[in-house]
Design a protein around this motif. Structure first.
Motif, mmCIF file in Angstrom:
data_model
loop_
_atom_site.group_PDB
_atom_site.id
_atom_site.type_symbol
_atom_site.label_atom_id
_atom_site.label_comp_id
_atom_site.label_asym_id
_atom_site.label_seq_id
_atom_site.Cartn_x
_atom_site.Cartn_y
_atom_site.Cartn_z
ATOM 1 N N GLU A 40 21.395 -3.726 -24.175
ATOM 2 C CA GLU A 40 20.672 -3.294 -22.984
ATOM 3 C C GLU A 40 21.556 -2.581 -21.962
ATOM 4 N N SER A 41 22.896 -2.772 -22.060
ATOM 5 C CA SER A 41 23.742 -2.174 -21.016
ATOM 6 C C SER A 41 25.118 -1.754 -21.526
ATOM 7 N N SER A 42 25.214 -1.333 -22.786
ATOM 8 C CA SER A 42 26.490 -0.851 -23.328
ATOM 9 C C SER A 42 26.552 0.677 -23.251
ATOM 10 N N VAL A 43 26.589 1.184 -22.030
ATOM 11 C CA VAL A 43 26.634 2.624 -21.777
ATOM 12 C C VAL A 43 27.997 3.165 -22.246
ATOM 13 N N PRO A 44 28.059 4.295 -22.960
ATOM 14 C CA PRO A 44 26.979 5.172 -23.395
ATOM 15 C C PRO A 44 26.572 4.944 -24.859
ATOM 16 N N PHE A 45 26.948 3.790 -25.400
ATOM 17 C CA PHE A 45 26.700 3.528 -26.819
ATOM 18 C C PHE A 45 25.256 3.139 -27.098
ATOM 19 N N SER A 46 24.790 2.142 -26.386
ATOM 20 C CA SER A 46 23.450 1.611 -26.636
ATOM 21 C C SER A 46 22.974 0.944 -25.356
ATOM 22 N N TYR A 47 21.933 1.536 -24.748
ATOM 23 C CA TYR A 47 21.444 0.990 -23.483
ATOM 24 C C TYR A 47 20.013 1.445 -23.257
ATOM 25 N N LEU A 48 19.387 0.827 -22.285
ATOM 26 C CA LEU A 48 17.983 1.124 -22.020
ATOM 27 C C LEU A 48 17.837 2.228 -20.982
ATOM 28 N N ASN A 49 16.945 3.169 -21.291
ATOM 29 C CA ASN A 49 16.569 4.196 -20.329
ATOM 30 C C ASN A 49 15.066 4.073 -20.134
ATOM 31 N N GLY A 50 14.679 3.050 -19.391
ATOM 32 C CA GLY A 50 13.263 2.716 -19.263
ATOM 33 C C GLY A 50 12.947 1.528 -20.157
ATOM 34 N N PRO A 51 11.787 0.910 -19.967
ATOM 35 C CA PRO A 51 11.404 -0.287 -20.726
ATOM 36 C C PRO A 51 11.407 -0.044 -22.233
ATOM 37 N N SER A 52 12.211 -0.832 -22.950
ATOM 38 C CA SER A 52 12.242 -0.802 -24.423
ATOM 39 C C SER A 52 12.500 0.589 -24.999
ATOM 40 N N MET A 257 27.950 14.994 -31.104
ATOM 41 C CA MET A 257 27.358 13.782 -30.539
ATOM 42 C C MET A 257 28.301 13.167 -29.505
ATOM 43 N N TYR A 258 29.589 13.139 -29.831
ATOM 44 C CA TYR A 258 30.580 12.588 -28.898
ATOM 45 C C TYR A 258 30.556 13.370 -27.584
ATOM 46 N N ASN A 259 30.599 14.690 -27.690
ATOM 47 C CA ASN A 259 30.609 15.514 -26.475
ATOM 48 C C ASN A 259 29.352 15.298 -25.637
ATOM 49 N N LYS A 260 28.228 15.075 -26.320
ATOM 50 C CA LYS A 260 26.969 14.844 -25.623
ATOM 51 C C LYS A 260 27.022 13.572 -24.791
ATOM 52 N N TRP A 261 27.586 12.490 -25.361
ATOM 53 C CA TRP A 261 27.515 11.183 -24.697
ATOM 54 C C TRP A 261 28.736 10.837 -23.853
ATOM 55 N N PHE A 262 29.876 11.481 -24.102
ATOM 56 C CA PHE A 262 31.094 11.106 -23.387
ATOM 57 C C PHE A 262 31.608 12.191 -22.440
ATOM 58 N N LEU A 263 31.139 13.430 -22.618
ATOM 59 C CA LEU A 263 31.626 14.514 -21.766
ATOM 60 C C LEU A 263 30.530 15.185 -20.945
ATOM 61 N N SER A 264 29.297 15.088 -21.391
ATOM 62 C CA SER A 264 28.184 15.749 -20.708
ATOM 63 C C SER A 264 27.409 14.762 -19.829
ATOM 64 N N PRO A 265 26.606 15.257 -18.882
ATOM 65 C CA PRO A 265 25.782 14.368 -18.059
ATOM 66 C C PRO A 265 24.816 13.563 -18.927
ATOM 67 N N ILE A 266 24.717 12.252 -18.634
ATOM 68 C CA ILE A 266 23.820 11.376 -19.392
ATOM 69 C C ILE A 266 22.914 10.599 -18.447
ATOM 70 N N ALA A 267 21.785 10.135 -19.012
ATOM 71 C CA ALA A 267 20.840 9.310 -18.259
ATOM 72 C C ALA A 267 21.493 7.973 -17.927
#
Length: 294
Positions: A40-52, A257-267
């Protein structure tokens, strides 16, 4: 006599080759469903962006594995179920077959390898400290006789306990249910620091109400690999997972994928973590390995 010996030899051979090991692919084929986990809160690996609604780098790895399983089993309409897990229950849920694959923020180490199997490593990190800038804490020595948070069921909690004992710092180490709860202990001044994998600390900090109030300090106490977890000794399913991740690495899709989640703006705040790929990970892309931390 010869027949008895041949039967005994066959029995021993089956046992040695894991005849009773899990067969996740057969289970998925029979049920028509694959069950994945998320944090639920392991940003940016696995987390919630809204309910479920789980999102993240590891969620995308999981989805890539699903595509490979659909193709291998010739089940394009395979049902995909998502289940939330915590640091404490993730290994039992893999071991008992409730969850088929756990791609979150889990360290691949030798102790866990006695209970589950790990796929190819996909990230490298180390334990550091998230603190409020106003605390003036800069390193582990500054934590003497203070309350420090970590998360239940993590290697970080074990590392901090050992460091505390070895250095005689007399820290009060409190363990929260999940990373968001541990962060809240620091945010609310119930702990002066949160000891966790540095990448997760950067992720939590970027999503804080006032990110500028916090910083990540201290040298990494150890470097550990992250990898997806699956049932122990399930060689057939592990091959599918490994081949999927290696394929992403060799095609260049993994780095995208790495650049998307670790270098670019994320939710959710549309802010970048700004964390370039480590040399350890670049080396692992060239020569993929599932080698555990000790």
């Amino acid at each position: 006599m010869k027949k008895k010996l041949s039967v005994l030899f066959a029995t021993l051979t089956l046992a040695a080759t894991g005849a009773h090991a899990a067969d996740t692919l057969a289970k998925i084929a029979q049920s028509g469903k694959i069950t994945l986990s998320y944090r639920e809160s392991s940003v940016p690996f696995s987390y919630l962006n809204g309910p479920s609604q789980p999102i993240g780098f590891s969620v995308e790895l999981s989805n890539a594995v699903v595509d490979a399983v659909k193709k291998k089993l010739n089940k394009p309409n395979l049902e995909v179920a998502w289940m939330p897990v915590t640091s404490q229950n993730r290994i039992p849920l893999i071991s008992n077959g409730t969850v088929d694959l756990e791609c979150g923020s889990t360290t691949n180490n030798s102790a866990r390898g006695k209970e589950v199997s790990f796929a190819i490593n996909h990230f490298y990190t180390g334990t550091r400290l998230l603190v409020k800038k106003s605390s003036k804490i800069k390193d582990y020595a500054d934590l003497a006789k203070k309350t420090v948070a970590s998360t239940t069921g993590t290697t970080n909690a074990q590392v901090m306990r050992k460091y505390n004992n070895d250095k005689g710092l007399d820290m009060d180490i409190v363990l929260a249910k999940d990373h968001a709860d541990a962060f809240l202990l620091v945010e609310s001044d119930r702990a002066v620091a949160f000891a966790m994998d540095d990448i997760l600390l950067f992720g939590l900090m970027s999503n804080a109400k006032t990110p500028s109030d916090f910083e990540v300090v201290g040298e990494s106490l150890q470097v550990e690999p992250y990898a997806c977890m699956l049932a122990k000794d399930d060689t057939a399913f592990k091959k599918v997972v490994d081949d999927t991740i290696i394929g992403l690495m060799k095609s260049g899709e993994f780095e995208k994928m790495y650049n998307k989640w670790f270098l670019s703006p994320i939710a959710p705040k549309n802010t970048p973590l700004g964390l370039p790929m480590s040399q350890q990970l670049r080396d692992n892309i060239k020569a993929p390995s599932d080698k555990p931390a000790t």
